[in-house]
Design a protein around this motif. Structure first.
Motif, PDB file in Angstrom:
ATOM      1  N   VAL A  15       2.279  -9.037   3.089  1.00  0.00           N
ATOM      2  CA  VAL A  15       1.690  -8.987   4.420  1.00  0.00           C
ATOM      3  C   VAL A  15       0.310  -8.356   4.289  1.00  0.00           C
ATOM      4  O   VAL A  15       0.115  -7.420   3.496  1.00  0.00           O
ATOM      5  CB  VAL A  15       2.578  -8.177   5.394  1.00  0.00           C
ATOM      6  CG1 VAL A  15       1.770  -7.590   6.538  1.00  0.00           C
ATOM      7  CG2 VAL A  15       3.683  -9.058   5.965  1.00  0.00           C
ATOM      8  N   HIS A  16      -0.633  -8.886   5.038  1.00  0.00           N
ATOM      9  CA  HIS A  16      -1.969  -8.288   5.121  1.00  0.00           C
ATOM     10  C   HIS A  16      -1.960  -7.276   6.256  1.00  0.00           C
ATOM     11  O   HIS A  16      -1.773  -7.642   7.422  1.00  0.00           O
ATOM     12  CB  HIS A  16      -3.011  -9.379   5.378  1.00  0.00           C
ATOM     13  CG  HIS A  16      -4.361  -8.847   5.725  1.00  0.00           C
ATOM     14  ND1 HIS A  16      -5.167  -9.427   6.685  1.00  0.00           N
ATOM     15  CD2 HIS A  16      -5.052  -7.773   5.256  1.00  0.00           C
ATOM     16  CE1 HIS A  16      -6.290  -8.747   6.782  1.00  0.00           C
ATOM     17  NE2 HIS A  16      -6.247  -7.732   5.940  1.00  0.00           N
ATOM     18  N   LEU A  17      -2.141  -6.017   5.908  1.00  0.00           N
ATOM     19  CA  LEU A  17      -2.180  -4.938   6.901  1.00  0.00           C
ATOM     20  C   LEU A  17      -3.626  -4.492   7.066  1.00  0.00           C
ATOM     21  O   LEU A  17      -4.214  -3.891   6.165  1.00  0.00           O
ATOM     22  CB  LEU A  17      -1.298  -3.772   6.441  1.00  0.00           C
ATOM     23  CG  LEU A  17      -1.214  -2.557   7.363  1.00  0.00           C
ATOM     24  CD1 LEU A  17      -0.802  -2.945   8.779  1.00  0.00           C
ATOM     25  CD2 LEU A  17      -0.250  -1.524   6.784  1.00  0.00           C
ATOM     26  N   CYS A  18      -4.199  -4.818   8.218  1.00  0.00           N
ATOM     27  CA  CYS A  18      -5.593  -4.503   8.512  1.00  0.00           C
ATOM     28  C   CYS A  18      -5.628  -3.262   9.407  1.00  0.00           C
ATOM     29  O   CYS A  18      -5.134  -3.280  10.531  1.00  0.00           O
ATOM     30  CB  CYS A  18      -6.256  -5.692   9.198  1.00  0.00           C
ATOM     31  SG  CYS A  18      -8.009  -5.438   9.545  1.00  0.00           S
ATOM     32  N   VAL A  19      -6.219  -2.196   8.893  1.00  0.00           N
ATOM     33  CA  VAL A  19      -6.125  -0.881   9.520  1.00  0.00           C
ATOM     34  C   VAL A  19      -7.319  -0.618  10.442  1.00  0.00           C
ATOM     35  O   VAL A  19      -8.476  -0.605   9.994  1.00  0.00           O
ATOM     36  CB  VAL A  19      -6.033   0.220   8.440  1.00  0.00           C
ATOM     37  CG1 VAL A  19      -5.972   1.608   9.075  1.00  0.00           C
ATOM     38  CG2 VAL A  19      -4.823  -0.013   7.534  1.00  0.00           C
ATOM     39  N   VAL A 133       1.984  -5.029   0.173  1.00  0.00           N
ATOM     40  CA  VAL A 133       1.139  -4.840   1.343  1.00  0.00           C
ATOM     41  C   VAL A 133      -0.319  -4.913   0.896  1.00  0.00           C
ATOM     42  O   VAL A 133      -0.749  -4.123   0.042  1.00  0.00           O
ATOM     43  CB  VAL A 133       1.422  -3.491   2.028  1.00  0.00           C
ATOM     44  CG1 VAL A 133       0.525  -3.315   3.240  1.00  0.00           C
ATOM     45  CG2 VAL A 133       2.883  -3.382   2.444  1.00  0.00           C
ATOM     46  N   VAL A 134      -1.041  -5.869   1.431  1.00  0.00           N
ATOM     47  CA  VAL A 134      -2.470  -6.040   1.142  1.00  0.00           C
ATOM     48  C   VAL A 134      -3.235  -5.306   2.240  1.00  0.00           C
ATOM     49  O   VAL A 134      -3.080  -5.619   3.425  1.00  0.00           O
ATOM     50  CB  VAL A 134      -2.841  -7.533   1.121  1.00  0.00           C
ATOM     51  CG1 VAL A 134      -4.347  -7.700   0.928  1.00  0.00           C
ATOM     52  CG2 VAL A 134      -2.063  -8.265   0.028  1.00  0.00           C
ATOM     53  N   ILE A 135      -4.056  -4.337   1.850  1.00  0.00           N
ATOM     54  CA  ILE A 135      -4.661  -3.442   2.835  1.00  0.00           C
ATOM     55  C   ILE A 135      -6.180  -3.616   2.900  1.00  0.00           C
ATOM     56  O   ILE A 135      -6.864  -3.621   1.877  1.00  0.00           O
ATOM     57  CB  ILE A 135      -4.294  -1.975   2.539  1.00  0.00           C
ATOM     58  CG1 ILE A 135      -2.784  -1.783   2.716  1.00  0.00           C
ATOM     59  CG2 ILE A 135      -5.063  -1.018   3.447  1.00  0.00           C
ATOM     60  CD1 ILE A 135      -2.286  -0.375   2.494  1.00  0.00           C
ATOM     61  N   THR A 136      -6.664  -3.723   4.152  1.00  0.00           N
ATOM     62  CA  THR A 136      -8.096  -3.735   4.445  1.00  0.00           C
ATOM     63  C   THR A 136      -8.326  -2.797   5.628  1.00  0.00           C
ATOM     64  O   THR A 136      -7.375  -2.328   6.250  1.00  0.00           O
ATOM     65  CB  THR A 136      -8.580  -5.148   4.817  1.00  0.00           C
ATOM     66  OG1 THR A 136      -7.943  -5.552   6.045  1.00  0.00           O
ATOM     67  CG2 THR A 136      -8.266  -6.166   3.736  1.00  0.00           C
ATOM     68  N   GLY A 137      -9.605  -2.533   5.953  1.00  0.00           N
ATOM     69  CA  GLY A 137      -9.890  -1.845   7.206  1.00  0.00           C
ATOM     70  C   GLY A 137     -10.630  -0.537   7.085  1.00  0.00           C
ATOM     71  O   GLY A 137     -11.390  -0.310   6.155  1.00  0.00           O
ATOM     72  N   PHE A 156       6.594  -0.041  -1.350  1.00  0.00           N
ATOM     73  CA  PHE A 156       5.830  -1.283  -1.361  1.00  0.00           C
ATOM     74  C   PHE A 156       4.804  -1.264  -2.486  1.00  0.00           C
ATOM     75  O   PHE A 156       4.217  -0.218  -2.795  1.00  0.00           O
ATOM     76  CB  PHE A 156       5.094  -1.482  -0.031  1.00  0.00           C
ATOM     77  CG  PHE A 156       6.001  -1.666   1.151  1.00  0.00           C
ATOM     78  CD1 PHE A 156       6.711  -2.842   1.326  1.00  0.00           C
ATOM     79  CD2 PHE A 156       6.149  -0.659   2.099  1.00  0.00           C
ATOM     80  CE1 PHE A 156       7.549  -3.011   2.427  1.00  0.00           C
ATOM     81  CE2 PHE A 156       6.978  -0.816   3.190  1.00  0.00           C
ATOM     82  CZ  PHE A 156       7.684  -1.994   3.352  1.00  0.00           C
ATOM     83  N   LYS A 157       4.565  -2.421  -3.082  1.00  0.00           N
ATOM     84  CA  LYS A 157       3.411  -2.582  -3.965  1.00  0.00           C
ATOM     85  C   LYS A 157       2.190  -2.695  -3.062  1.00  0.00           C
ATOM     86  O   LYS A 157       2.191  -3.445  -2.086  1.00  0.00           O
ATOM     87  CB  LYS A 157       3.562  -3.845  -4.819  1.00  0.00           C
ATOM     88  CG  LYS A 157       2.400  -4.136  -5.759  1.00  0.00           C
ATOM     89  CD  LYS A 157       2.267  -3.052  -6.809  1.00  0.00           C
ATOM     90  CE  LYS A 157       1.167  -3.399  -7.812  1.00  0.00           C
ATOM     91  NZ  LYS A 157       1.650  -4.288  -8.871  1.00  0.00           N
TER      92      LYS A 157
END
Length: 202
Positions: A15-19, A133-137, A156-157
């Motif tokens: 999942v892409h989690l955009c913070v 979890v793919v993180i941006t933001g 989570f990775k």
């Protein structure tokens, strides 16, 4: 850095989690993050590719400082203009460039730095059988940091898109990039947005 030639390093079940890409952190916002504008096109590109797999978090400030526990009360007495009694509701909305993707992208609201301070988020990801979890933001050294460490603790990775993060502190941003590279082998990977498109193919 991930090795594109290794099948084991492909991103799956992610999942892409955009913070916290919200108006309050945008240019002209109360907590302006000067280079949000620089990374926004990159984040838009990522969301457009993975819109069904994107979850946006929003940092929601209290109505009054007393609505939060402990040290948060001191924090919001200092930043009283950020409480909802003084802030325009639009300040807490996603920036328009990203709001257009909701739905199918989802939004979770949080009362603290980590996106996982919303207890429903971990349940949502587990329900979706998410492993990565793919993180941006924003910001690299505050809410993103807290979210990354929570995700690691939950097992989570974590994949951080290094050219899709922004901070109001260059020093803080650079320090965190160094820490991720040197202290979290096997739990946190750094990629560019271009590499993400190669590693994560739906």
């Amino acid at each position: 850095m991930m090795d594109a030639k290794s099948p084991a390093n492909r991103i799956r079940d992610a999942v892409h989690l955009c913070v916290d890409m919200q108006n309050i952190f945008a240019p002209g916002g109360l907590w302006e993050t000067p280079w949000m504008e620089k990374v926004l096109p990159t984040i838009v590109s990522i969301v457009s590719r993975y819109r069904v797999r994107t979850v946006f978090s929003r940092f929601i400030t209290p109505q009054d400082p007393e609505d939060r526990p402990g040290q948060w009360q001191h924090y919001f007495r200092r930043w009283r203009q950020a409480t909802r009694n003084h802030l325009l509701p639009s300040a807490l909305e996603l920036v328009p460039e990203l709001a257009q993707f909701v739905p199918p992208a989802r939004v979770v609201d949080k009362p603290a730095y980590s996106a996982f301070s919303n207890s429903d988020l971990a349940s949502l990801l587990i329900e979706k059988k998410v492993g990565s979890v793919v993180i941006t933001g924003a910001e690299t050294d505050v809410c993103v940091l807290s979210t990354v460490l929570s995700a690691v603790d939950l097992g989570f990775k974590v994949v951080i898109v290094e050219d899709a993060l922004c901070s109001s502190s260059d020093v803080g941003h650079d320090a965190l990039m160094t820490m991720y590279r040197t202290r979290f082998h096997g739990q946190v990977d750094l990629v560019t947005a271009e590499e993400l498109a190669e590693f994560w193919r739906e």
